[in-house]
Design a protein around this motif. Structure first.
Motif, PDB file in Angstrom:
ATOM      1  N   PRO A  90       0.834  -1.208   0.000  1.00 29.69           N
ATOM      2  CA  PRO A  90       0.000   0.000   0.000  1.00 29.69           C
ATOM      3  C   PRO A  90       0.865   1.253   0.000  1.00 29.69           C
ATOM      4  O   PRO A  90       1.981   1.260   0.539  1.00 29.69           O
ATOM      5  N   THR A  91       0.357   2.322  -0.576  1.00 32.75           N
ATOM      6  CA  THR A  91       1.151   3.536  -0.753  1.00 32.75           C
ATOM      7  C   THR A  91       1.570   4.166   0.567  1.00 32.75           C
ATOM      8  O   THR A  91       2.585   4.874   0.618  1.00 32.75           O
ATOM      9  N   ASP A  92       0.807   3.922   1.629  1.00 32.77           N
ATOM     10  CA  ASP A  92       1.170   4.519   2.912  1.00 32.77           C
ATOM     11  C   ASP A  92       1.966   3.566   3.801  1.00 32.77           C
ATOM     12  O   ASP A  92       2.169   3.834   4.986  1.00 32.77           O
ATOM     13  N   VAL A  93       2.423   2.460   3.241  1.00 24.88           N
ATOM     14  CA  VAL A  93       3.271   1.515   3.963  1.00 24.88           C
ATOM     15  C   VAL A  93       4.699   1.662   3.448  1.00 24.88           C
ATOM     16  O   VAL A  93       4.943   1.587   2.247  1.00 24.88           O
ATOM     17  N   GLU A  94       5.636   1.881   4.360  1.00 23.55           N
ATOM     18  CA  GLU A  94       7.026   2.114   3.977  1.00 23.55           C
ATOM     19  C   GLU A  94       7.896   0.916   4.318  1.00 23.55           C
ATOM     20  O   GLU A  94       7.720   0.280   5.353  1.00 23.55           O
ATOM     21  N   LEU A  95       8.857   0.635   3.447  1.00 18.40           N
ATOM     22  CA  LEU A  95       9.848  -0.412   3.670  1.00 18.40           C
ATOM     23  C   LEU A  95      11.040   0.196   4.389  1.00 18.40           C
ATOM     24  O   LEU A  95      11.602   1.194   3.937  1.00 18.40           O
ATOM     25  N   GLU A  96      11.426  -0.404   5.512  1.00 14.83           N
ATOM     26  CA  GLU A  96      12.545   0.113   6.291  1.00 14.83           C
ATOM     27  C   GLU A  96      13.852  -0.014   5.513  1.00 14.83           C
ATOM     28  O   GLU A  96      14.125  -1.038   4.897  1.00 14.83           O
ATOM     29  N   PHE A  97      14.674   1.026   5.557  1.00 16.12           N
ATOM     30  CA  PHE A  97      15.945   1.032   4.849  1.00 16.12           C
ATOM     31  C   PHE A  97      16.887   0.036   5.501  1.00 16.12           C
ATOM     32  O   PHE A  97      17.151   0.098   6.709  1.00 16.12           O
ATOM     33  N   ARG A 139       3.617   1.336   8.973  1.00 17.08           N
ATOM     34  CA  ARG A 139       2.513   2.245   8.652  1.00 17.08           C
ATOM     35  C   ARG A 139       2.320   3.129   9.874  1.00 17.08           C
ATOM     36  O   ARG A 139       1.917   2.650  10.930  1.00 17.08           O
ATOM     37  N   GLY A 140       2.669   4.396   9.731  1.00 17.92           N
ATOM     38  CA  GLY A 140       2.647   5.260  10.899  1.00 17.92           C
ATOM     39  C   GLY A 140       3.704   4.806  11.887  1.00 17.92           C
ATOM     40  O   GLY A 140       4.866   4.607  11.543  1.00 17.92           O
ATOM     41  N   ASP A 141       3.297   4.619  13.144  1.00 10.92           N
ATOM     42  CA  ASP A 141       4.224   4.180  14.179  1.00 10.92           C
ATOM     43  C   ASP A 141       4.274   2.665  14.329  1.00 10.92           C
ATOM     44  O   ASP A 141       4.974   2.147  15.200  1.00 10.92           O
ATOM     45  N   THR A 142       3.529   1.951  13.511  1.00 10.66           N
ATOM     46  CA  THR A 142       3.466   0.495  13.624  1.00 10.66           C
ATOM     47  C   THR A 142       4.412  -0.162  12.629  1.00 10.66           C
ATOM     48  O   THR A 142       4.320   0.087  11.425  1.00 10.66           O
ATOM     49  N   LEU A 218      -0.380  -4.593  13.652  1.00  6.99           N
ATOM     50  CA  LEU A 218       0.341  -5.000  12.450  1.00  6.99           C
ATOM     51  C   LEU A 218       0.060  -3.987  11.351  1.00  6.99           C
ATOM     52  O   LEU A 218      -1.083  -3.543  11.186  1.00  6.99           O
ATOM     53  N   PRO A 219       1.089  -3.598  10.572  1.00  2.92           N
ATOM     54  CA  PRO A 219       0.891  -2.548   9.562  1.00  2.92           C
ATOM     55  C   PRO A 219       0.096  -2.990   8.347  1.00  2.92           C
ATOM     56  O   PRO A 219      -0.420  -2.139   7.617  1.00  2.92           O
TER      57      PRO A 219
END
Length: 404
Positions: A90-97, A139-142, A218-219
Motif C-alpha cells: 500500500p502507498t502509505d506503507v514504507e519499507l525500512e531502509f 505504517r505510521g508508528d506500527t 500489524l501494519p
C-alpha cells in the motif's frame, strides 16, 4: 505434490542459515465424518481439525541464482519479483531502509547437505525450493517484519485446517487464497500473526507478518496480504521485463564494534557523488548496474557499498566498493610496508593508500585489495581483479564528495 507442510520462515545470520520449519499433518483424503468440534470456515468445503505441530532446526547455506535445479529463478527473475512485491505494498506503507537481504529482495534457494537427517517423515524436498524476500514494513508508528516466499507448485488445493486458515477466497482468475489472523502462544508469550497463502496453477506464494503481544498492531491488513500474494507478477511463469538488472546483493565487511547505520539520505548522497566521479576517472568502464546505486552494508556495519561486474577495454572483473567510518587506529602507520604483499603510502594531503595482492583466484582472476583512508577518516575500500587500474580507483576515492 506437497500438501502436508507450511513453512514457518527462514532466519538469516551472516554465515549461518537456519531454517525453522513448522510442520502440520493434513490428511490426504476427504473425511466423511468430521469431528463435531470442527467448526465451519468461510470458503472451505472441508475443514480438518488442528493437529499439534513441531519445529526443528537444520543448517544450510545460501545457493545461487540460475541454479539448474530451479531454472525458473534467474537473477533477473528475482529482481523483477522484488520490484513487483515492493510495488504491491500500500502507498502509505514504507519499507525500512536496510541491506538487500532485509529489503524484500528475493534470495536464492537455500541448499541443504545431501542425506541430512531432518525429522521423521520430513525430507529436504519438503523444506526447499522457495525463494524468500524479507524486510520490515511500517505504517505510521506500527512496524513489523514481512516475509514473502515464492515456489514452483503444481499440487492440489489442500483442505482447510483449523488454526491455519480462518478464511478461503477464490479470485476471478481461479487463484485460491487462504488467510489467517490469529494470536498464538510461543516461547512463553503471545504473538499476533497474519498470513496469506495463494495457490495458482503453477505457483505457491506465502506471506507472513507478526508482532509480539496479543494486542500487538500489524501494519498490513489481511486483505492487503491477500492482494500481495495474488499479484500475478509473483508467479514463477511471469515474464521478466526487458532490461531488468540483477538484484542488489549484500555487501560490506564485518565490524566488531558497529556504529549506527547510515541514513538513507546519506547513502544516496554518497552514491550520487561516487557516480559523478566514476564518470570522470573511469569513463570507459561499464557496470552491470549503476555504480552509484549503493546499499546499506550488512552485519550492522555503518557503511555504504555495492558489488558490480565491470567491463573495460582491457578486461572485466567483479568490483566491490565499501565506504565507511570506523576505528582506523594503526591505518596511518607505515609498518604495513613490511608485510608480505602489502604496500602503504601517504599522499600530500594526508590520505593513506594501502594495497594488497592476493594470489588466490577469485572467479578465475587474482584478487587485488585497495583502501584509501581520507583525512576525514572516511575509509574507501575496493576489491577487484583484472581490467581496472588501481591508480584510477585511488583518484576516484580521493575525489570530493565522498566524506561521511
Amino acid at each position: 505434490m506437497r500438501t502436508d507442510m507450511r513453512r514457518g520462515g527462514v532466519l538469516l545470520d551472516v554465515a549461518v542459515v537456519v531454517a525453522i520449519v513448522a510442520v502440520g499433518t493434513v490428511a490426504a483424503g476427504v473425511l466423511e465424518d468430521q469431528p463435531p468440534s470442527v467448526g465451519p470456515i468461510p470458503g472451505c468445503d472441508v475443514v480438518l481439525p488442528a493437529e499439534e505441530g513441531f519445529s526443528f532446526s537444520i543448517g544450510s547455506y545460501g545457493g545461487r541464482y540460475d541454479n539448474p535445479d530451479y531454472p525458473w529463478l534467474t537473477a533477473t527473475k528475482a529482481s523483477a519479483m522484488s520490484t513487483a512485491l515492493i510495488e504491491s505494498l500500500p502507498t502509505d506503507v514504507e519499507l525500512e531502509f536496510a541491506s538487500p537481504s532485509n529489503s524484500l529482495v528475493f534470495q536464492p534457494m537455500h541448499i541443504y547437505p545431501e542425506g541430512v537427517e531432518i525429522a521423521e517423515g520430513v525430507t529436504v524436498e519438503d523444506i526447499s525450493g522457495d525463494s524468500t524476500a524479507s524486510g520490515v514494513v511500517g505504517r505510521g508508528d506500527t512496524k513489523a517484519p514481512l516475509g514473502v516466499s515464492v515456489e514452483e507448485w503444481d499440487g492440489e488445493i489442500p483442505p482447510c485446517v483449523e488454526e491455519r486458515v480462518d478464511e478461503r477466497t477464490t479470485q476471478p482468475d481461479g487463484t485460491v487464497v487462504d488467510t489467517l489472523d490469529a494470536v498464538s502462544d510461543s516461547d512463553g508469550g503471545p504473538t499476533h500473526r497474519r498470513t496469506a497463502v495463494a495457490y495458482t496453477a503453477d505457483t505457491l506464494v506465502h506471506a507472513r507478518t507478526s508482532n509480539d503481544g496479543s494486542d500487538a498492531m500489524l501494519p498490513l491488513r489481511v486483505d492487503e496480504l491477500r492482494s500481495i500474494v495474488s499479484n500475478p507478477e509473483l508467479r514463477v511463469t511471469a515474464q521478466v521485463p526487458e532490461g531488468t538488472p540483477p538484484p542488489r546483493r549484500d555487501c560490506g565487511s564485518y565490524q566488531e564494534n558497529p556504529t549506527l547505520p547510515l541514513s538513507k539520505d546519506m547513502v544516496e548522497r554518497i552514491g550520487a557523488s561516487l557516480a559523478e566521479q566514476w564518470a570522470v576517472f573511469l569513463p570507459d568502464a561499464q557496470s552491470d548496474r549503476p555504480i552509484g546505486d549503493l546499499v546499506l552494508g550488512s552485519s550492522g556495519s555503518a557503511s555504504a557499498c555495492t558489488i558490480v561486474n565491470v567491463s573495460t577495454p582491457t578486461g572485466s572483473t567483479e568490483l566491490s566498493i565499501e565506504i565507511s567510518i570506523r576505528d582506523t587506529t594503526g591505518w596511518r602507520s607505515t609498518d604495513a610496508q613490511d608485510s608480505s604483499g602489502v604496500s602503504r603510502s601517504t599522499l600530500p594531503d594526508g590520505t593513506v593508500v594501502t594495497s594488497r595482492s592476493d594470489d588466490t583466484l577469485r572467479g578465475g582472476q587474482p584478487s587485488e585489495w585497495l583502501s584509501v583512508l581520507r583525512p576525514s577518516n572516511t575509509l574507501v575500500q575496493f576489491s577487484f581483479g583484472d581490467g581496472i587500474e588501481a591508480d584510477s580507483l585511488v583518484e576516484l576515492a580521493s575525489a570530493p564528495g565522498l566524506d561521511l
